[in-house]
Design an enzyme around this catalytic site. Structure first.
Site, PDB file in Angstrom:
ATOM      1  N   ARG A 183      68.375 -46.387  46.176  1.00  0.00           N
ATOM      2  CA  ARG A 183      69.281 -46.593  44.995  1.00  0.00           C
ATOM      3  C   ARG A 183      68.533 -46.577  43.571  1.00  0.00           C
ATOM      4  O   ARG A 183      69.210 -46.470  42.551  1.00  0.00           O
ATOM      5  CB  ARG A 183      69.990 -47.999  45.375  1.00  0.00           C
ATOM      6  N   TYR A 189      88.853 -31.222  34.316  1.00  0.00           N
ATOM      7  CA  TYR A 189      89.070 -31.611  35.755  1.00  0.00           C
ATOM      8  C   TYR A 189      89.849 -32.704  35.994  1.00  0.00           C
ATOM      9  O   TYR A 189      89.569 -33.784  35.330  1.00  0.00           O
ATOM     10  CB  TYR A 189      87.647 -31.744  36.328  1.00  0.00           C
ATOM     11  N   LYS A 247      80.238 -28.162  44.905  1.00  0.00           N
ATOM     12  CA  LYS A 247      80.878 -26.851  44.592  1.00  0.00           C
ATOM     13  C   LYS A 247      79.888 -25.750  44.676  1.00  0.00           C
ATOM     14  O   LYS A 247      79.326 -25.551  45.818  1.00  0.00           O
ATOM     15  CB  LYS A 247      81.648 -26.801  43.337  1.00  0.00           C
TER      16      LYS A 247
END
Ligand SMILES: *Cc1c(COP(=O)(O)O)cnc(C)c1O
Length: 390
Positions: A47, A101, A198
């Site tokens: 993390r 978006y 993507k």
């Protein structure tokens, strides 16, 4: 720039972890969530975004986008939300491009009022539109180019100059272009964000995000990022490294295919119009040519009125109707029924999204087969509609 290699070499080699023990050809995966202290400075923990795989992949992505530092996130939205919240606090204001978006606009509209952060969407994409939206408490300008679904182009250099003159930070969603076709940092943009789900991933099997900027900006983003906890598992980090090795070959093939398909659709008697920045008929073609190295694999087109676009999509055999984009496989969707379904008919009309508009993510198949698939589906729709009328 930190790396002297050219883009194909960056894709294949930068950020590799040398397998000193077994001399394997690819980076080993380090899945440990616990590491012995190395001195007092380095405390590795997933993390904290600093496991070996995270650290080395960040270098690769920073090199691809010509930045000093990179960070890999669990999703594109984790990258976007964390970056915004690293630069905005209660009472601040952000200027956003009007065509963004959907997930980004939803995040802003739903979360920012709760946090007391002000925002304005521009009225258009000219520099005057951006300037008009700036307020005394503005801290950030966020753009996206090419944008979804009409492939509008925003002047990166113009926005960066405006922002600098007012002491504002600029962020860009560079997902649609990918680092192969556009490097915003070269035009003065401060922070580049990707949905790595993507093109960087490219095979429709990875959910991830990435941010690239100067080291100073990244230090600020990292401090917030470890609090919000949007890091990516090392296995997915390793998958993403593997995928990026072929980024250039995939995207260049997608550019080539998209160009061919755009020209084919433009000439098609059953197609009303095509939106592809690589076509001379695109209103922003000149600007696209100035700031893009290739025109990308994304386009949209409108079937003639009277043809049922939804039936067309269902009649395709090779091209899949799906939500996501940028995979090696070609996909299509209807923005009016998916990404822009929540807008009213008038709102959709005002932004130019007709019911017959189809967004096309072009893959790496043979372009002839893609054309044949489209041709057969259009014929089928015409025949069906004719049968119904008879
Ligand atoms: C998909 C996408 C996002 C969001 O990315 P996730 O990885 O789904 O969180 C952001 N911007 C653009 C342009 C996208 O296409």
């Amino acid at each position: 720039m930190k790396y002297n290699q050219r883009i194909k070499t960056i894709c294949t080699h930068v950020g590799e972890i040398e397998d000193k023990r077994f001399k394997g050809a690819v980076s080993p995966i380090y899945m440990s969530t616990s590491y012995q202290f190395e001195g007092v400075d380095i405390k590795r923990y997933p993390r904290y975004f600093n496991t070996p795989n995270q650290e080395y992949l960040s270098e690769k992505i920073a090199a691809l986008e010509h930045g000093e530092a990179g960070l890999i996130f669990g999703s594109g939205m984790a990258a976007i939300s964390t970056t915004f919240l690293a630069f905005l606090k209660k009472g601040d204001h952000i200027v956003l491009q009007n065509t963004l978006y959907g997930g980004t606009s939803n995040f802003i509209r739903e979360e920012f009022p709760k946090l007391g952060i002000d925002f304005s969407f521009t009225n258009g994409l000219s520099i005057q539109d951006f300037e008009a939206a700036i307020q005394p408490n503005t801290k950030l300008i966020h753009i996206e180019t090419p944008s979804n679904p009409l492939m509008t182009i925003t002047d990166m250099e113009g926005v960066a100059k405006l922002a600098r003159s007012k002491g504002l930070v600029t962020t860009i969603d560079n997902t649609f272009a990918s680092p192969v076709n556009q490097n915003p940092i070269d035009f003065g943009i401060d922070i580049v964000i990707h949905s790595a789900t993507k093109y960087l991933g490219g095979h429709s099997d990875i959910l991830a995000g990435a941010v690239v900027s100067s080291q100073d900006h990244m230090d600020r983003i990292w401090k917030v990022a470890k609090n919000y906890g949007g890091s990516l598992s090392d296995f997915m980090v390793w998958m993403l490294e593997r995928s990026i090795k072929t980024l250039v070959v995939r995207v260049k093939e997608q550019n080539r295919n998209a160009r061919k398909l755009a020209r084919y659709l433009k000439k098609h008697a059953d197609v009303k119009q095509v939106f592809y920045p690589g076509l001379k008929s695109h209103p922003d073609h000149k600007l696209a040519k100035k700031q893009m190295l290739g025109f990308g694999g994304m386009m949209s087109f409108e079937l003639n009125e009277g043809l049922d676009a939804s039936l067309f999509l269902r009649s395709l055999k090779l091209i899949k109707p799906t939500m996501s984009l940028a995979g090696v496989e070609s996909t299509m969707l209807l923005p009016a029924l998916t990404s822009h379904a929540l807008l009213s008919q008038e709102e959709r009309d005002s932004v130019g999204i007709s019911d017959n508009l189809i967004r096309f993510s072009v893959g790496i198949e043979s372009p002839k087969d893609l054309k044949d698939d489209i041709e057969a589906a259009i014929l089928f729709v015409k025949k069906e509609q004719l049968d119904i009328r008879i």
